[in-house]
Design a protein around this motif. Structure first.
Motif: not given
Length: 358
Positions: A44-49, A82-94
């Motif tokens: 789901t995070l990958a789909d969100a970009g 994953v990483f967090v930016h401005d309270g939003r989770y996104a997929l990290d490289k691992a």
């Protein structure tokens, strides 16, 4: 003498302490990352970009509660998944590797479905040199007696793990197997018969002799029938842990792939002695295995080294992923000599070619 180090040359005490905490919480991280992958969070995070998703947005899908999301994703954050930016989770490289890399997924499934519960008994298994953790899967003396009876998902995960490390090597290895124009080839530790099927298809004149436990040979026989090569294959049900049982003689090539690592050094010694006796005068023994000391990259050495505890707790209690020098030493004691060694086969294999010592 082998020299090897996995830690950085310049590592501070603080950095080392952080690495130690990763070890301490390793099982926790493993389970949370696996949950995030299996339950679709990572996809789901990958789909969100790159924009990612907030906990509220993820919970809004109705697939996870905010509590579950926070627990799991915070652990994934600590692991660089994953990483967090401005309270939003996104997929990290691992996390991308967990989501897309076949060997990462196969290793996770293998460790969870086959090893995880049994590894709780690793201390007892090491002390007794018996696979005490195997009771988590079934009541067999070793895992090899129970392979064909494993329940799911352990059975699928075991064979996916085993075949990934071996199947990538079989197509490229055939010229090595037939370099001396052998007419009689023996596949010791035939398992499901995959190598034998490839070899029989590669050479229309070769005669294959398969040696393994009866239950494994019944699986191999089905594979041979399906491939249409059963008539050129001879099955020899054998308990190779019995040193009194001789191998069929007069072989031009004896093949062992990811086989000797299933046994203790004393057992390997007797197997190599019987293999030497089974060779024709100019015959050769070919041993293909995953030696952790012959890997080009640390990632392969790391995976192989950390497969050894599976052999202890689950498989046999007294085997491991060996250094190549261990095989050479034991082969020499059996009256064989190393002729050639070739690395870089498939994912992480090396091929040792032995002949009779003068």
């Amino acid at each position: 003498m082998l020299d090897k180090k996995f830690s950085p040359d310049r590592q501070t005490a603080f950095e080392a302490r952080f690495e130690a905490q990763k070890i301490a919480f390793g099982p926790v991280v493993f389970q949370c990352v696996r949950y995030a992958w299996k339950r679709g969070m990572l996809q789901t995070l990958a789909d969100a970009g790159e924009t990612g998703l907030s906990i509220a947005e993820l919970a809004g899908t109705g697939r996870w509660t905010e509590y579950a999301l926070k627990v799991v994703l915070e652990t994934c954050l600590s692991a660089g998944v994953v990483f967090v930016h401005d309270g939003r989770y996104a997929l990290d490289k691992a996390g991308f590797c967990v989501l897309t890399d076949s060997i990462t997924q196969i290793n996770i499934d293998f460790n969870h479905d086959v090893c995880y519960q049994g590894l709780f008994k690793l201390d007892e298994s090491l002390d007794a040199e018996k696979p005490i953790g195997l009771k988590a899967l079934g009541e067999w003396p070793t895992l090899y007696q129970g392979l064909s009876e494993l329940s799911e998902p352990a059975k699928t995960s075991w064979f996916a793990f085993d075949h990934y490390y071996s199947d990538t090597s079989f197509p490229s290895i055939m010229p090595d197997v037939f370099a001396t124009a052998p007419r009689k080839v023996m596949d010791v530790g035939a398992n499901t018969g995959k190598f034998s099927c490839v070899a029989l298809d590669y050479n229309a004149d070769v005669e294959l002799h398969l040696v393994d436990l009866p239950r494994q040979l019944s699986v191999a026989a089905t594979s041979l029938e399906t491939a249409g090569v059963r008539e050129r294959a001879h099955l020899h049900p054998t308990d190779l842990l019995d040193p009194a049982v001789a191998l069929p003689s007069g072989m031009d090539v004896i093949w062992m792939s990811q086989f000797l690592s299933c046994f203790s050094e004393p057992a390997i010694a007797t197997i190599l002695q019987r293999a030497a006796a089974a060779l024709a005068p100019q015959g050769q023994l070919l041993v293909m295995d995953t030696f952790w000391d012959r890997q080009r990259y640390d990632i392969a050495s790391y995976c192989l080294i950390n497969t050894s505890p599976y052999f202890t707790a689950m498989a046999s209690g007294n085997s491991k992923i060996y250094e190549s020098g261990d095989y050479v030493r034991l082969a020499e004691a059996a009256g064989l000599k190393l002729l050639t060694a070739r690395d870089g086969i498939g994912y992480c294999h090396s091929l040792l070619r032995f002949g009779r010592a003068a």
